[in-house]
Design a protein around this motif. Structure first.
Motif, PDB file in Angstrom:
ATOM      1  N   GLY A  78       2.262  10.342  -5.756  1.00 14.50           N
ATOM      2  CA  GLY A  78       1.165   9.990  -4.911  1.00 14.50           C
ATOM      3  C   GLY A  78      -0.011  10.184  -5.885  1.00 14.50           C
ATOM      4  N   SER A  79       0.013  10.439  -7.150  1.00  7.85           N
ATOM      5  CA  SER A  79      -1.358  10.725  -7.693  1.00  7.85           C
ATOM      6  C   SER A  79      -1.960   9.418  -8.049  1.00  7.85           C
ATOM      7  N   VAL A  80      -3.340   9.442  -8.236  1.00  9.49           N
ATOM      8  CA  VAL A  80      -3.980   8.121  -8.886  1.00  9.49           C
ATOM      9  C   VAL A  80      -4.265   8.298 -10.230  1.00  9.49           C
ATOM     10  N   TYR A  81      -3.905   7.442 -11.113  1.00  9.94           N
ATOM     11  CA  TYR A  81      -4.013   7.502 -12.586  1.00  9.94           C
ATOM     12  C   TYR A  81      -5.035   6.009 -12.972  1.00  9.94           C
ATOM     13  N   ASN A  82      -5.402   6.171 -14.153  1.00 11.97           N
ATOM     14  CA  ASN A  82      -6.093   5.084 -14.696  1.00 11.97           C
ATOM     15  C   ASN A  82      -5.485   3.771 -14.424  1.00 11.97           C
ATOM     16  N   CYS A  83      -3.982   3.822 -14.728  1.00 10.63           N
ATOM     17  CA  CYS A  83      -3.120   2.404 -14.369  1.00 10.63           C
ATOM     18  C   CYS A  83      -3.160   1.938 -13.090  1.00 10.63           C
ATOM     19  N   CYS A  84      -3.612   2.892 -12.111  1.00  7.87           N
ATOM     20  CA  CYS A  84      -3.657   2.368 -10.587  1.00  7.87           C
ATOM     21  C   CYS A  84      -4.494   1.466 -10.355  1.00  7.87           C
ATOM     22  N   PRO A  85      -4.424   0.272  -9.622  1.00  5.19           N
ATOM     23  CA  PRO A  85      -5.084  -0.496  -8.874  1.00  5.19           C
ATOM     24  C   PRO A  85      -6.297  -0.011  -8.031  1.00  5.19           C
ATOM     25  N   TRP A 121       0.782  -1.075   0.010  1.00  8.22           N
ATOM     26  CA  TRP A 121       0.003   0.030   0.064  1.00  8.22           C
ATOM     27  C   TRP A 121       1.003   1.168   0.025  1.00  8.22           C
ATOM     28  N   ARG A 122       0.279   2.382  -0.436  1.00  2.14           N
ATOM     29  CA  ARG A 122       0.967   3.641  -0.359  1.00  2.14           C
ATOM     30  C   ARG A 122      -0.167   4.724  -0.347  1.00  2.14           C
ATOM     31  N   GLU A 123       0.507   5.911   0.179  1.00  2.00           N
ATOM     32  CA  GLU A 123      -0.286   7.014   0.522  1.00  2.00           C
ATOM     33  C   GLU A 123      -0.584   7.732  -0.966  1.00  2.00           C
ATOM     34  N   CYS A 124      -1.900   8.418  -1.041  1.00  2.00           N
ATOM     35  CA  CYS A 124      -2.168   8.885  -2.325  1.00  2.00           C
ATOM     36  C   CYS A 124      -3.213  10.025  -2.094  1.00  2.00           C
ATOM     37  N   PHE A 125      -3.191  10.789  -3.437  1.00  2.39           N
ATOM     38  CA  PHE A 125      -4.008  11.985  -3.175  1.00  2.39           C
ATOM     39  C   PHE A 125      -5.159  11.544  -3.668  1.00  2.39           C
ATOM     40  N   SER A 126      -6.350  11.319  -2.802  1.00  3.13           N
ATOM     41  CA  SER A 126      -7.587  10.696  -3.250  1.00  3.13           C
ATOM     42  C   SER A 126      -8.668  11.702  -3.309  1.00  3.13           C
ATOM     43  N   SER A 147      -6.092  18.771  -2.005  1.00  6.35           N
ATOM     44  CA  SER A 147      -5.383  18.800  -0.683  1.00  6.35           C
ATOM     45  C   SER A 147      -3.720  18.550  -0.997  1.00  6.35           C
ATOM     46  N   ASP A 148      -3.025  19.512   0.108  1.00 10.26           N
ATOM     47  CA  ASP A 148      -1.574  19.599   0.092  1.00 10.26           C
ATOM     48  C   ASP A 148      -0.680  18.465   0.540  1.00 10.26           C
ATOM     49  N   GLU A 149      -1.420  17.453   1.049  1.00 15.31           N
ATOM     50  CA  GLU A 149      -0.721  16.218   1.405  1.00 15.31           C
ATOM     51  C   GLU A 149      -1.584  14.918   0.841  1.00 15.31           C
ATOM     52  N   PRO A 150      -1.078  13.733   0.671  1.00 13.58           N
ATOM     53  CA  PRO A 150      -1.846  12.626   0.584  1.00 13.58           C
ATOM     54  C   PRO A 150      -2.836  12.370   1.550  1.00 13.58           C
ATOM     55  N   THR A 151      -4.062  12.110   1.692  1.00 10.67           N
ATOM     56  CA  THR A 151      -5.087  11.948   2.552  1.00 10.67           C
ATOM     57  C   THR A 151      -5.684  10.524   2.400  1.00 10.67           C
ATOM     58  N   GLY A 152      -5.206   9.745   1.476  1.00 11.26           N
ATOM     59  CA  GLY A 152      -5.755   8.496   1.258  1.00 11.26           C
ATOM     60  C   GLY A 152      -4.937   7.530   1.094  1.00 11.26           C
ATOM     61  N   ILE A 153      -5.326   6.208   0.437  1.00 11.01           N
ATOM     62  CA  ILE A 153      -4.481   5.161   0.307  1.00 11.01           C
ATOM     63  C   ILE A 153      -4.973   4.229  -0.678  1.00 11.01           C
ATOM     64  N   THR A 210      -3.508  10.003   9.334  1.00 11.99           N
ATOM     65  CA  THR A 210      -4.226   8.727   9.378  1.00 11.99           C
ATOM     66  C   THR A 210      -3.875   7.675   8.268  1.00 11.99           C
ATOM     67  N   ALA A 211      -3.793   8.397   6.951  1.00 13.33           N
ATOM     68  CA  ALA A 211      -3.166   7.595   5.822  1.00 13.33           C
ATOM     69  C   ALA A 211      -1.941   6.958   5.840  1.00 13.33           C
ATOM     70  N   ALA A 212      -1.035   7.600   6.637  1.00 15.11           N
ATOM     71  CA  ALA A 212       0.359   7.085   6.757  1.00 15.11           C
ATOM     72  C   ALA A 212       0.294   5.993   7.699  1.00 15.11           C
ATOM     73  N   TYR A 213      -0.536   6.090   9.023  1.00 15.21           N
ATOM     74  CA  TYR A 213      -0.720   5.104   9.832  1.00 15.21           C
ATOM     75  C   TYR A 213      -1.228   3.724   9.299  1.00 15.21           C
ATOM     76  N   VAL A 214      -2.419   4.083   8.320  1.00 18.55           N
ATOM     77  CA  VAL A 214      -3.076   2.788   7.868  1.00 18.55           C
ATOM     78  C   VAL A 214      -2.163   2.154   6.947  1.00 18.55           C
ATOM     79  N   VAL A 215      -1.202   2.918   5.998  1.00 15.72           N
ATOM     80  CA  VAL A 215      -0.655   2.399   5.124  1.00 15.72           C
ATOM     81  C   VAL A 215       0.610   1.372   6.028  1.00 15.72           C
ATOM     82  N   GLU A 216       1.076   1.780   7.227  1.00 15.50           N
ATOM     83  CA  GLU A 216       2.259   1.326   8.026  1.00 15.50           C
ATOM     84  C   GLU A 216       1.357  -0.138   8.297  1.00 15.50           C
ATOM     85  N   LEU A 217       0.334   0.081   8.866  1.00 15.65           N
ATOM     86  CA  LEU A 217      -0.314  -1.028   9.311  1.00 15.65           C
ATOM     87  C   LEU A 217      -0.753  -2.195   8.503  1.00 15.65           C
ATOM     88  N   LEU A 218      -1.155  -1.642   7.109  1.00 15.67           N
ATOM     89  CA  LEU A 218      -1.287  -2.634   6.086  1.00 15.67           C
ATOM     90  C   LEU A 218       0.070  -3.185   5.516  1.00 15.67           C
TER      91      LEU A 218
END
Length: 84
Positions: free
Chosen positions: A51-58, A22-27, A31-37, A69-77
């Motif tokens: 950290g962008s999300v494109y059509n190629c991204c799963p 998993w990675r942090e992403c701009f969802s 936003s100034d920082e990625p807030t999604g995963i 929160t996004a950084a924490y969840v990425v670390e956990l996953l």
């Protein structure tokens, strides 16, 4: 089937692996920082630090509400990948 098994089955169908990295992403826009995963994109044209999300991204892309929160969840996953 327990919750972890159900999620692993869904991730296998959408990403090709039951335990993606998993990675942090701009969802959200603006936003100034990625807030999604999201699972790490394996497309060779997608830079690992982008950290962008494109059509190629799963899928799934999940909004976490804040960068911390996004950084924490990425670390956990990602830590949980070894326990699979």
């Amino acid at each position: 089937m327990n919750a972890r098994d159900a999620v692993r089955k869904a991730l296998l169908a959408s990403t090709g692996t039951a335990t993606p990295e998993w990675r942090e992403c701009f969802s959200t826009d603006g936003s100034d920082e990625p807030t999604g995963i999201a699972p790490v994109c394996t497309d060779e044209d997608h830079e690992p630090d982008d950290g962008s999300v494109y059509n190629c991204c799963p899928e799934p892309v999940i909004e976490c509400g804040s960068h911390s929160t996004a950084a924490y969840v990425v670390e956990l996953l990602n830590a949980d990948r070894g326990a699979a």
